[in-house]
Motif scaffolding. Structure first.
Motif, short mmCIF file in Angstrom:
data_model
loop_
_atom_site.label_atom_id
_atom_site.label_comp_id
_atom_site.label_asym_id
_atom_site.label_seq_id
_atom_site.Cartn_x
_atom_site.Cartn_y
_atom_site.Cartn_z
N TRP A 203 0.79 -1.26 0.00
CA TRP A 203 0.08 -0.13 0.06
C TRP A 203 0.97 1.32 -0.22
CZ3 TRP A 203 -1.17 -4.76 1.76
CH2 TRP A 203 -2.84 -5.10 1.66
N VAL A 205 1.01 5.75 0.29
CA VAL A 205 0.45 7.02 0.63
C VAL A 205 1.77 8.04 0.38
CG1 VAL A 205 0.98 6.68 3.07
CG2 VAL A 205 -0.74 8.44 2.29
N LYS A 229 -3.48 -0.22 -2.73
CA LYS A 229 -4.26 1.09 -2.69
C LYS A 229 -3.12 2.14 -2.74
CE LYS A 229 -7.55 3.63 -0.27
NZ LYS A 229 -8.92 3.87 0.82
N VAL A 231 -2.98 6.37 -1.75
CA VAL A 231 -3.58 7.54 -1.38
C VAL A 231 -2.76 8.80 -1.56
CG1 VAL A 231 -4.43 8.64 0.58
CG2 VAL A 231 -4.86 6.38 0.51
N LEU A 251 -4.74 4.01 6.31
CA LEU A 251 -4.15 3.15 5.35
C LEU A 251 -3.54 2.00 5.84
CD1 LEU A 251 -4.02 2.95 2.34
CD2 LEU A 251 -1.82 3.78 2.32
N GLU A 254 -5.88 -0.60 7.03
CA GLU A 254 -6.71 -1.03 5.76
C GLU A 254 -5.74 -2.31 5.41
OE1 GLU A 254 -7.72 1.21 2.65
OE2 GLU A 254 -8.99 2.75 3.82
#
Length: 259
Positions: A203, A205, A229, A231, A251, A254
């Motif tokens: 993930w 961000v 994902k 962000v 996040l 998640e």
């Protein structure tokens, strides 16, 4: 008397069974790895939110000496944790977690926070320069020569706020500048080994206003890693975990809850 003993034994047996049941549902431990020019206190806001939500958090001390030795230090922390781990890295810490998680069976997810996700043979410095936009170089202070011939790098304190933490209150940025941890020039230029993000879900961000690692480079690495994902936070600086702890913690949670 006999029936009371049987009841007591049953109660004890039931009590002993509960820890096993609870352990099966335990949340992963979150291990946070800071990057260059920072320390574990940069995660304070994220840590507070994760702990409030029931997660055990470890802020691993990243030596910032070399990818190989730093990864070995973090790998030792991973081995000390019983149960699954979500491994999180910021900036150069992304290079470290990519190497440290290789072969670590308990790491279930990787989270890159404004972080490098190098492929084998790539260095942090090369990735930062792969796309235009990084302004780190001119803000560095004169290197500090070390006894072994290597050099420690710092950001000039007067330029730290604008370069590294523009969306953090000035008073906080001054404290961060004074307490920044140096990284060796060799670590930033060291070729990375085969990365764990090729086998462990990831993930990402990061902030659009990152001046250390261009947003284009971060986008490139997230897509290459097939991130579950990504962000992207408008206006966020390189220390997005300090300025936007809620979004970063969300996040991470998640990633922790992903099946």
């Amino acid at each position: 008397m006999k029936s009371r003993f049987i009841l007591g034994a049953a109660a004890i047996a039931g009590a002993l069974a509960f820890p096993t049941a609870f352990a099966a549902e335990a949340k992963p431990t979150v291990v946070l790895v800071h990057g260059a020019f920072a320390d574990s206190s940069s995660w304070d806001g994220v840590t507070a939110k994760l702990e409030k939500d029931g997660y055990t958090v470890i802020g691993a001390a990243n030596p910032l000496r070399s990818v190989k030795t730093d990864a070995a230090a973090v790998a030792s922390v991973l081995k000390s944790v019983n149960g699954p781990v979500v491994l999180v890295g910021h900036s150069y810490g992304g290079s470290v977690i990519s190497a440290a998680a290789a072969g670590a069976a308990n790491v279930k997810a990787l989270v890159y926070v404004a972080a490098f996700a190098p492929d084998a043979g790539e260095s942090a410095a090369a990735l930062a320069g792969k796309f235009p936009g990084s302004t780190l170089g001119p803000t560095l202070a004169p290197p500090v020569a070390l006894a072994d011939g290597s050099k420690d790098l710092y950001i000039q304190q007067a330029k730290f706020h604008s370069q590294f933490a523009a969306d953090v209150p000035e008073a906080k940025a001054r404290l961060m500048a004074a307490g920044q941890r140096p990284i060796t020039d060799a670590a930033l230029n060291e070729a990375s080994p085969a990365p764990a993000w090729k086998t462990i879900p990831s993930w990402f961000v990061y902030g659009k206003a990152d001046k250390n690692i261009p947003a284009a480079a971060l986008d490139f690495m997230a897509k290459r890693a097939n991130a579950k994902k990504t962000v992207v936070i408008d206006g966020a600086s390189h220390v997005v975990m300090t300025s936007h702890p809620a979004e970063v913690a969300k996040l991470i949670e998640e990633a922790a809850s992903a099946k």
